[in-house]
Design an enzyme around this catalytic site. Structure first.
Site, short mmCIF file in Angstrom:
data_model
loop_
_atom_site.label_atom_id
_atom_site.label_comp_id
_atom_site.label_asym_id
_atom_site.label_seq_id
_atom_site.Cartn_x
_atom_site.Cartn_y
_atom_site.Cartn_z
N ASP A 66 44.91 43.75 47.05
CA ASP A 66 45.09 45.05 46.41
C ASP A 66 45.23 46.15 47.45
OD1 ASP A 66 42.43 44.73 47.20
OD2 ASP A 66 41.67 44.66 45.17
N ASP A 135 31.23 45.70 37.94
CA ASP A 135 31.71 45.71 36.55
C ASP A 135 32.50 44.44 36.21
OD1 ASP A 135 34.12 46.03 37.90
OD2 ASP A 135 34.63 47.96 36.99
N HIS A 137 35.07 43.07 37.94
CA HIS A 137 36.47 42.95 38.36
C HIS A 137 36.62 41.95 39.50
CE1 HIS A 137 35.84 46.57 41.28
NE2 HIS A 137 35.88 45.48 42.01
N GLU A 142 40.23 45.64 36.43
CA GLU A 142 39.06 46.26 35.81
C GLU A 142 38.87 45.71 34.37
OE1 GLU A 142 37.16 47.59 37.72
OE2 GLU A 142 37.82 49.43 38.69
C1 F6R Z 1 38.78 44.23 47.35
C2 F6R Z 1 38.65 43.70 46.02
C3 F6R Z 1 37.46 44.00 45.17
C4 F6R Z 1 36.14 43.74 45.87
C5 F6R Z 1 34.97 44.07 44.96
C6 F6R Z 1 33.64 43.84 45.62
O1 F6R Z 1 39.99 43.80 47.91
O2 F6R Z 1 39.52 43.04 45.59
O3 F6R Z 1 37.52 43.20 44.01
O4 F6R Z 1 36.08 42.38 46.25
O5 F6R Z 1 35.07 45.40 44.56
O6 F6R Z 1 33.51 44.72 46.69
P1 F6R Z 1 32.37 44.53 47.76
O7 F6R Z 1 32.63 43.24 48.43
O8 F6R Z 1 32.55 45.69 48.71
O9 F6R Z 1 31.08 44.55 47.02
#
Ligand code: F6R
Length: 260
Positions: A66, A135, A137, A142
């Site tokens: 992303d 959440d 995702h 989301e």
């Molecule tokens: C980032 C991504 C997100 C993160 C998620 C967890 O490329 O795809 O899904 O993996 O928000 O973030 P952290 O690892 O910072 O808790």
């Protein structure tokens, strides 16, 4: 789905083992790259193996999950720059071999479609590293995301923006509202999914991911349908798993010949 409950350092080694084994078996492998905190120790371990054990990324390709929309080319939190910093530059990866959705494109839907085509042209992703949001995702799919979605523009939830404010000096107003993200359908086409989650803050999301009903309300639950998904969690993230003892026992008794 395989669930491994282990200390954080061990989880990073296991994820690095999966990438390492793939690269040695298939030097032209396609790696799916996550940003955020969860994969950082994995990237540290891969960089160490590159330096000390000759693990080569020279012929591999990478696709990022992303990207934020609208962050300038030189913004330190632009995911392209984050990936360059945390892994690509450390393993001597040619920047051209690592691709990401273009969050600065004039025509964002066209950029999303082009990204899908690039992944397909590369032969698809072999190992996809994933984190999970509080959440539920994965990538930035989301709650409410179509379980069959493809790369597209998404609006970040206020929860995700608050969670990610730590990367923007704690200022939620500086966290972009929009992103481009691979869809759940895109992610599900990767041949092996390796998801990492640590800390109490992830416990509810991990509970739904592993044991909840499949639902767009908790988008990560779709990976229950994947034929080869590995979920790596520490004790804190596992604390709401109903079958935690069974997962621990299964992992303790795993035959030595069976890799992730
Ligand atoms: C980032 C991504 C997100 C993160 C998620 C967890 O490329 O795809 O899904 O993996 O928000 O973030 P952290 O690892 O910072 O808790």
């Amino acid at each position: 789905m395989e669930v491994v409950i282990a200390p954080v350092a061990e989880l990073a080694v296991l994820a690095a083992d999966a990438v390492d084994a793939l690269l040695r078996r298939k030097p032209t492998a396609v790696l799916g790259l996550a940003t955020g905190s969860s994969p950082l120790r994995v990237y540290d371990e891969l960089a160490r193996r590159h330096d000390e054990e000759g693990l080569s990324f020279d012929r591999a390709r990478g696709f990022m999950l992303d990207e934020y929309v609208g962050l300038t080319v030189d913004h330190p939190q632009r995911y392209r720059n984050v990936i360059e910093r945390v892994i690509a530059s450390r393993v001597g990866w040619d920047p051209a071999a690592v691709r990401g959705p273009d969050g600065l494109a004039d025509d964002l839907p066209a950029a999303c479609a082009a990204y899908e085509q690039e992944i397909a042209a590369a032969g698809g992703v072999d190992v996809q590293l994933l984190g999970i949001g509080t959440d539920g995702h994965i990538a930035f799919n989301e709650p409410g995301s179509s379980l069959a979605s493809r790369t597209r523009i998404k609006t970040l939830t206020e929860q995700t923006r608050a969670d990610n404010a730590r990367f923007f000096d704690g200022d939620v107003d500086r966290v972009p509202r929009h992103c481009l993200t691979e869809g759940l359908g895109t992610i599900m086409e990767a041949r092996h999914l390796v998801l990492l989650a640590t800390g109490r803050g992830k416990a509810e999301a991990v509970h739904h991911l592993v044991e909840g009903p499949i639902s767009a309300l908790w988008p990560a639950t779709i990976i229950q349908m994947h034929p080869h998904a590995t979920v790596l969690v520490d004790d804190a993230a596992a604390c709401r798993l109903q079958l935690a003892d069974y997962y621990r026992q299964t992992y303790r008794n795993k035959p030595a010949w069976q890799s992730l």
